[in-house]
Design a protein around this motif. Sequence first.
Motif, short mmCIF file in Angstrom:
data_model
loop_
_atom_site.label_atom_id
_atom_site.label_comp_id
_atom_site.label_asym_id
_atom_site.label_seq_id
_atom_site.Cartn_x
_atom_site.Cartn_y
_atom_site.Cartn_z
N ALA A 44 -8.81 1.66 10.40
CA ALA A 44 -8.24 3.00 10.20
C ALA A 44 -6.92 3.13 10.96
N SER A 79 -4.09 1.64 9.20
CA SER A 79 -3.70 2.31 7.96
C SER A 79 -2.46 3.17 8.12
N ARG A 117 -6.00 13.63 8.07
CA ARG A 117 -5.53 12.45 7.33
C ARG A 117 -5.57 12.70 5.83
N ALA A 174 -0.89 6.27 0.39
CA ALA A 174 -1.45 7.29 1.29
C ALA A 174 -2.51 8.11 0.57
N ASN A 219 -7.23 6.36 1.18
CA ASN A 219 -7.20 7.23 2.34
C ASN A 219 -8.42 6.97 3.23
N PRO A 220 -8.20 6.48 4.46
CA PRO A 220 -9.34 6.17 5.33
C PRO A 220 -10.16 7.40 5.69
N LEU A 243 -12.61 7.90 2.94
CA LEU A 243 -13.65 6.86 2.97
C LEU A 243 -14.69 7.16 4.04
N ILE A 303 -19.35 2.14 -3.27
CA ILE A 303 -18.20 2.98 -2.92
C ILE A 303 -16.97 2.09 -2.69
N LEU A 321 -13.69 2.46 -5.13
CA LEU A 321 -12.43 2.92 -4.55
C LEU A 321 -11.41 1.79 -4.45
N ALA A 371 -2.28 -3.43 5.03
CA ALA A 371 -3.23 -3.08 6.08
C ALA A 371 -4.16 -1.97 5.59
N LEU A 372 -3.59 -1.03 4.85
CA LEU A 372 -4.42 0.08 4.38
C LEU A 372 -5.38 -0.38 3.29
N VAL A 373 -4.89 -1.25 2.41
CA VAL A 373 -5.78 -1.76 1.37
C VAL A 373 -6.92 -2.54 2.02
N LEU A 406 -8.55 -1.78 4.45
CA LEU A 406 -9.64 -0.87 4.80
C LEU A 406 -10.70 -0.82 3.72
N PHE A 407 -10.27 -1.03 2.49
CA PHE A 407 -11.23 -0.94 1.38
C PHE A 407 -11.86 -2.29 1.08
#
Lengths: 346, 105
Positions: A11, A14, A71, A96, A100-101, A104, B66, B70, B100-102, B104-105
Amino acid sequence: MQRTELLALLAALSVLPLASRGRVVVLPIVGTAFLSAGLFWLARAGVPLFRPRELAPPGAVALVLLGAWMRIGLFPFHGYVPVLFERSHPSKAAVAFVANPGMLILMRVLTESAWDLGISGKVLMVVAAISGLYAAFLCIGQSDLLRAVGFQAVASTSMIVAGLCSREEAGAFGAILHATGSGLFVTGLALVAWGVKARLGTSPGTATPGIASAAPHAAAAFLLFGLAAAGFPGTLGFVSEELLLHGVIEHHPVTGTLIVLTTALSAIAMLRLFFLVFYGAPNTRGRSAAFAPTVPIDLFPREKLAFGALLVVIFGLGVMPAPALSILHSVTDNSALHHQQSGETP
Amino acid sequence: MSTHFVGLSIGVLFVGAITLRRINERTNVARWAALLSVIAFGLVTTSALSHLFQVGQSTQSTHDPISLALSWAATLALVSVSLASPRADLTAERISRSFALVALF
């Protein structure tokens, strides 16, 4: 390293796409910091994320919820979302929004571990629903297409959070599906708007002469994405909003009514913007202003390919939603929310 | 196993970011590199997050639904951005940041 610590680390990472040269978006970065701090606190307290809330330190729970709220960009922290869509690069805003963390983590704690927030959860649900209505109302008044798409994004995420906070199995199910669908149609709307902006040299708005005759494919794409955002039958937006509303309205009629109003206002806003931007504002003689570009401004083949892929998924799953529903059914069937409502032992 | 997947994801993050920054000058290469990197990274991170969330759950399915839903939506959206964005060089740069954000999934 525990799973919760890994989540906190991811997170925190992100925020990287949000930090760019010259312009830093503060609110989501602060929200992400709160979210990561709350997750680390939970991990250090030895309480995994997927355990009942009563076992977790109240401060950590508050940090996780506040961080996720900021966020995601819900009222009163919604201001950065339209600005992000209006001023930043498409990939930054799209990332963004779709990954979105905060969303999630909320999905995890409100469905799988079924954090019972008590009266606070009901307050959060109503605030989220009001946030959606407010965003949809502001969307109607926008003169800038990109900014309007940003408000549409806030309206969609507000409905998702309201569904998650309802603690109803069908509401949570619809919310997860709507999170998937809204990521697609908001990205599509934003890409069309950005494409038009790149061609005209200015962000399309109500002052733009109608460009539908010069860019018919762009107009059609915007209309189809707009219909999905409005929950038009045959689209994934319709399926997800129907499920979400069905889950919420029975036990929470006020929130359900707010969600219905949000959907109606979103539909009005999308159609108003479509006609104003692509067919132009009527002039004093009642005719739309003409626009005669000197170079072609319609979609390129690669853009048609991109929009076509998004539309195939949106309309394909809208007409035949069974594959998506079967995948997501296992979420609610195995969630703590399902076990609580059915009286089963997980 | 999940730690290995996350480690791999973060490794791909930095390699992808550095590579895309190097080739930003050639916009078509950047566009296609961004596209392929997003697809590859989406696949890796779907597995990573699925395994991360799968631990301790009662479900016997291979993937966490999930994460699956997502991450597919996010990957498709980013693929569309890679294809349709007006500025390919900027897209490559931003998507390299977004790895980095991807993850997360």
